[in-house]
Design a protein around this motif. Structure first.
Motif, PDB file in Angstrom:
ATOM      1  N   GLN A 102       0.807  -0.963  -0.066  1.00  8.59           N
ATOM      2  CA  GLN A 102       0.076   0.162   0.159  1.00  8.59           C
ATOM      3  C   GLN A 102       0.666   1.139  -0.060  1.00  8.59           C
ATOM      4  O   GLN A 102       0.597   2.352  -0.698  1.00  8.59           O
ATOM      5  N   PHE A 103       1.907   1.323   0.866  1.00  9.87           N
ATOM      6  CA  PHE A 103       2.879   2.404   0.856  1.00  9.87           C
ATOM      7  C   PHE A 103       3.510   2.483  -0.518  1.00  9.87           C
ATOM      8  O   PHE A 103       3.645   3.777  -0.933  1.00  9.87           O
ATOM      9  N   LYS A 159       2.427   1.868  -3.557  1.00 10.68           N
ATOM     10  CA  LYS A 159       1.409   2.481  -4.309  1.00 10.68           C
ATOM     11  C   LYS A 159       1.098   3.741  -3.972  1.00 10.68           C
ATOM     12  O   LYS A 159       1.224   4.604  -5.041  1.00 10.68           O
ATOM     13  N   ALA A 160       1.404   4.343  -2.986  1.00  8.91           N
ATOM     14  CA  ALA A 160       0.921   5.788  -2.585  1.00  8.91           C
ATOM     15  C   ALA A 160       2.346   6.723  -2.673  1.00  8.91           C
ATOM     16  O   ALA A 160       2.161   7.637  -3.026  1.00  8.91           O
ATOM     17  N   PHE A 161       3.416   6.087  -2.725  1.00  9.88           N
ATOM     18  CA  PHE A 161       4.598   6.853  -2.721  1.00  9.88           C
ATOM     19  C   PHE A 161       5.756   6.501  -3.771  1.00  9.88           C
ATOM     20  O   PHE A 161       6.539   7.424  -4.100  1.00  9.88           O
ATOM     21  N   TYR A 200       4.407   4.814  -7.153  1.00 10.39           N
ATOM     22  CA  TYR A 200       3.634   4.261  -7.908  1.00 10.39           C
ATOM     23  C   TYR A 200       4.326   3.575  -8.998  1.00 10.39           C
ATOM     24  O   TYR A 200       3.860   2.227  -9.314  1.00 10.39           O
ATOM     25  N   ASP A 201       5.111   4.295  -9.631  1.00  7.59           N
ATOM     26  CA  ASP A 201       5.763   3.688 -10.963  1.00  7.59           C
ATOM     27  C   ASP A 201       6.575   2.342 -10.658  1.00  7.59           C
ATOM     28  O   ASP A 201       6.407   1.327 -11.427  1.00  7.59           O
TER      29      ASP A 201
END
Lengths: 210, 231
Positions: free
Chosen positions: A90-91, A93-95, A97-98
């Motif tokens: 989740q982290f 995906k949030a910080f 993303y690429d």
């Protein structure tokens, strides 16, 4: 404070880098090592993620080790690991993303990484939290080290770049050099890994069979 | 305490599961907003890639603001239903609607050096999973300005080559309509072969099924826009 970094603890953290390396000696966690090493950046992020997860889960399991019912201990370990992996994913995906897109399913697959279950069952279940933390860090670094070495050669020879920057000058390409497309494919990761294991065993005498 | 009794084991497992559920819900909830932003930013990047823009070291959100003038929503009759909100539509769900007349299709109108371009989203199936992309057409709604393709899990070095510049650059200046102005899309053929009555590009050796998937994706998505393209 002195006992925190005793000779034994030092061995716990340094051992997995060479003599007891999770990939080249214990031969654990191979599948992710093959999958995410086509480029250097995902390999570094994967190495960091595994290091963080194995260190924290080692501490948690070590703190709980006297309360865990023996019959469901593997399930408890899996739940702890799965929770941490989900949070890390989740982290990312949030910080980042690429990178999380590049790593795709392999972040989730850290749950099934044998290194984690191996360390939890073999070390954290029978050692104190601080030692377990060091053991987790050591094994994570040992894993990350091999990933970075493999990814270095694959990205350099396969894409002509390092961390996305082109390092092979254009003049080399003009004189007929081409990137080795095979390097980007998983089989070459296996071959590079085998070469690393070979070199490692040749150099370190303790690892050689009689 | 006997940590091996049945009651202890069941209580232990239950408490553990409840704690874990709270932890996961907390992280999922608190990071949701940032994740959604990332997904949107990634979509903007993909749209911009179809305009052959170099996004290295640039802020995609600012470029998007600069180039994309309108996010239209059109229906299958080619009428513009709304002039904003197209970005929030998902072409995958729209194409999945059985009733074709109820499909709402996004079109991105953009302005590059004073010229109007139209960008259409694409969605289809590759060999192992979904493939998607964007195609930018010139003002004549016929000539291709640029394309962008991506995929979920095509084979690296084979099908995954649809993301390469070499493959995508072939599409520029191809026409999606034939001489009688009917929508025929663009064929993807084996290198060296040709296609009758329509423009074609070379497929990928070893990636035949993915190449064919791209061809079908172009055809099946663009056909929904037929009326809009003929206006």
């Amino acid at each position: 404070m002195k006992s925190l970094f005793s000779a034994k603890n030092k061995e716990v953290i340094v051992g997995p880098l060479s003599l007891n390396n999770p990939i080249t000696v214990q031969v654990l966690g191979i599948c992710s090592a093959l999958a995410v090493t086509a480029k250097l950046e995902p390999a570094i992020v994967m190495g960091m993620s595994v290091t963080i997860i194995v260190a924290i889960s080692n501490v948690i399991i070590s703190l709980l080790r006297n309360t865990i019912p023996t019959r469901i201990r593997i399930i408890v370990q899996l739940v702890v690991v799965a929770t941490l992996v989900t949070v890390v994913s989740q982290f990312l995906k949030a910080f980042a993303y690429d990178v999380s897109v590049q790593l795709s399913v392999y972040v989730g697959l850290i749950i099934t990484n044998c290194i984690l279950m191996g360390r939890l069952e073999a070390f954290a279940m029978s050692n104190r939290p601080w030692e377990s933390f060091l053991d987790g860090l050591g094994n994570g670094f040992g894993y990350a080290l091999i990933l970075v070495i493999v990814a270095f050669f694959r990205e350099l020879l396969g894409s002509g770049s390092l961390l996305g920057f082109h390092v092979i000058p254009a003049s080399v390409y003009e004189s007929g050099y081409v990137n080795n497309g095979l390097m980007v494919m998983p089989p070459m990761a296996l071959i590079i890994l085998a070469i690393i294991i070979w070199a490692h065993r040749t150099k370190v005498k303790q690892l050689q069979d009689n | 305490m006997n940590t091996n009794s049945n009651v202890y084991t069941i209580v232990y497992a239950s408490v553990m599961v409840i704690i874990v559920a709270f932890v996961l819900a907390f992280f999922s909830g608190s990071l949701k907003e940032r994740q959604d932003l990332n997904v949107k930013l990634d979509k903007k990047k993909q749209i911009l890639y179809s305009l052959n823009l170099d996004l290295q070291d640039k802020d995609p959100a600012a470029l998007y603001q600069q180039y994309i003038t309108q996010e239209l929503i059109v229906n299958v009759n080619g009428d513009v239903v709304e002039r904003k909100g197209g970005f929030d539509l998902d072409i995958k769900t729209e194409l999945a609607k059985k009733d074709e007349s109820s499909r709402l299709l996004p079109v991105y109108e953009c302005n590059i050096d004073g010229e109007t371009k139209y960008i259409f989203p694409l969605y289809g199936a590759g060999l192992w999973g979904p493939i998607w992309g964007y195609i930018a057409l010139n003002h004549d709604k016929n000539t291709v300005y640029g394309v962008y393709f991506s995929h979920a899990g095509e084979t690296p070095g084979l099908g995954a080559e649809i993301t390469s510049h070499v493959f995508q650059s072939q599409f520029s200046n191809k026409k999606i309509k034939n001489t009688t102005n009917d929508l025929v899309s663009i064929a993807i053929v084996k290198p060296g072969k040709t296609a009758e009555g329509q423009d074609y590009v070379d497929g990928i050796s070893g990636g035949t099924i993915t190449s064919h998937g791209v061809e079908l994706m172009l055809k099946n998505t663009l056909v929904n826009y037929t009326n809009f393209l003929n206006k």
